[in-house]
Design an enzyme around this catalytic site. Structure first.
Site, PDB file in Angstrom:
ATOM      1  N   ASP A  11      42.946 -48.047  29.680  1.00  0.00           N
ATOM      2  CA  ASP A  11      42.219 -49.206  31.059  1.00  0.00           C
ATOM      3  C   ASP A  11      41.558 -49.084  31.211  1.00  0.00           C
ATOM      4  O   ASP A  11      40.444 -48.079  32.840  1.00  0.00           O
ATOM      5  CB  ASP A  11      43.590 -49.187  31.706  1.00  0.00           C
ATOM      6  CG  ASP A  11      43.536 -50.627  32.228  1.00  0.00           C
ATOM      7  OD1 ASP A  11      42.953 -51.486  32.480  1.00  0.00           O
ATOM      8  OD2 ASP A  11      44.903 -50.326  33.849  1.00  0.00           O
ATOM      9  N   ASP A 106      40.087 -55.606  28.311  1.00  0.00           N
ATOM     10  CA  ASP A 106      39.672 -53.990  30.032  1.00  0.00           C
ATOM     11  C   ASP A 106      40.331 -53.121  29.187  1.00  0.00           C
ATOM     12  O   ASP A 106      40.767 -51.961  29.928  1.00  0.00           O
ATOM     13  CB  ASP A 106      39.936 -54.241  31.143  1.00  0.00           C
ATOM     14  CG  ASP A 106      40.774 -55.041  31.511  1.00  0.00           C
ATOM     15  OD1 ASP A 106      41.887 -55.771  31.185  1.00  0.00           O
ATOM     16  OD2 ASP A 106      41.277 -54.422  33.503  1.00  0.00           O
ATOM     17  N   GLU A 107      41.331 -53.362  27.998  1.00  0.00           N
ATOM     18  CA  GLU A 107      42.708 -51.856  27.314  1.00  0.00           C
ATOM     19  C   GLU A 107      42.767 -52.104  26.213  1.00  0.00           C
ATOM     20  O   GLU A 107      42.975 -53.291  25.794  1.00  0.00           O
ATOM     21  CB  GLU A 107      43.683 -52.791  28.687  1.00  0.00           C
ATOM     22  CG  GLU A 107      44.606 -53.596  29.014  1.00  0.00           C
ATOM     23  CD  GLU A 107      45.583 -53.776  29.705  1.00  0.00           C
ATOM     24  OE1 GLU A 107      46.726 -52.487  29.544  1.00  0.00           O
ATOM     25  OE2 GLU A 107      46.364 -54.245  30.503  1.00  0.00           O
TER      26      GLU A 107
END
Length: 357
Positions: A11, A106-107
């Protein structure tokens, strides 16, 4: 006997804001938020840690964020830039495993069960992924390592920002016993409040609770709550090619009986939906839809064909769904997108969050 899975959840730390701070170091130590607008009814997509110190959070209405932090620096952001950096990070993941499930720009989950890197040590692989991301992008990432997706996602949040947390198989029982139910993915603040009213605050409370009570109050979610509270999650890491749709939804603390309140609930979901779109690559958008669940637990979905998407396109769908409520309140609002097979066209994703008219 099936071998134990080794799952890493990566993350990125305040990703959109971190990219802007990297590109302009003058922004690094001031409260910064991406999305929203001082002149429209927008919502915050993400913010940096100085802004979070004032209580600013993602999906918060911009007006509320500015009340908490009048000096908040707002930026519209650049989705094209964030996608480019996300692809760079995804390429780093692929050096360690082909089994990658992006959740948003983003993860992502990475299954390293069969990886030969570092002697198959998931912990050392996660450490190296974080090291390479920082070296090649100038951005920090937090990582969680665990035997399944549920625990890996929780672990990645334990030592944020720029941290690593590992849950080994023999630590699972002790870890989940004292885990707050509010930390289970899918249990938002509203659901957590409902659980607390029943005296259910930690995973150990769910395990000892009468199943009939759980089913009465949480329906089909009861089974998931029970499994997660025991650290059970059999879901495999799925590659992005298997994703046919993305969606977000929110079960409200109290039923909505006013249409404008329902519009606001829809607006708050929009930045969450945007963050889940980056993994779709060249998949063509085929349809968009709005889902409502009513006080009597009926639910309805209104969809339409679409090749591009903006917040305003969901409003007429919401209005149609609202007409079906039969005087019932609304207890859940959801948005979703459906995709066709890959095509050369790029999905158009306007980043600026506009208020509905």
């Amino acid at each position: 006997m099936t071998s134990q899975r080794k799952i890493i959840h990566i993350d990125m730390d305040c990703f959109f804001a971190a990219v802007e701070m990297r590109d302009n170091p003058a922004l690094a130590n001031i409260p910064l938020a991406i999305g929203g607008s001082r002149s429209s009814r927008g919502v915050i997509a993400t913010c940096n840690y100085p802004a979070r110190a004032f209580g600013v959070r993602s999906a918060m209405p911009t007006a509320q964020a500015l009340k908490l932090c009048p000096q908040l620096h707002l930026m519209a952001g650049s989705m094209d830039k964030y996608k480019m950096v996300s692809r760079q990070i995804r390429a780093i993941f692929q050096r360690y495993s082909d089994v990658i499930e992006p959740l948003s720009l983003d993860e992502a989950f990475i299954d390293v069960s069969q990886s030969s890197h570092f002697g198959g040590s998931a912990t050392r692989i996660a450490e190296d992924i974080r090291r390479v991301i920082l070296a090649e992008t100038g951005l920090t990432a937090s990582a969680g390592v665990a035997p399944n997706k549920f625990l890996a996602k929780i672990a990645s949040d334990e030592n944020k920002p720029d941290g690593l947390f590992v849950i080994t198989p023999d630590q699972v029982a002790a870890f989940v016993k004292k885990l707050p139910l509010a930390k289970i993915p899918g249990v938002g603040s509203k659901t957590a409040e409902r659980l607390a009213r029943l005296g259910l605050n930690h995973c150990q409370d769910i395990v000892s609770c009468d199943l009939a009570i759980l089913v009465k109050h949480f329906g089909s979610m009861a089974d998931t709550l029970l499994k997660r509270s025991q650290g059970i999650d059999d879901r495999p890491v799925r590659t992005e090619r298997q994703a046919k749709s993305v969606g977000v939804e929110n079960t409200l603390a109290e039923d909505i009986s006013n249409y404008q309140d329902c519009v606001q609930a829809l607006q708050l979901l929009w930045p969450k939906l945007q963050q889940r779109l980056g993994q779709q690559g060249d998949k063509g958008l085929q349809k968009i839809g709005v889902k409502l669940k009513f006080s009597d637990f009926r639910q309805t979905t209104v969809e339409c064909q679409a090749q591009t998407v903006s917040l305003e396109q969901f409003v007429p769908l919401l209005h149609q769904a609202w007409q079906r409520r039969q005087q019932q309140g609304v207890r859940l609002v959801g948005l979703h997108l459906g995709f066709s097979s890959p095509n050369p066209g790029q999905l158009c994703l306007p980043f600026e969050v506009a208020g509905s008219r």
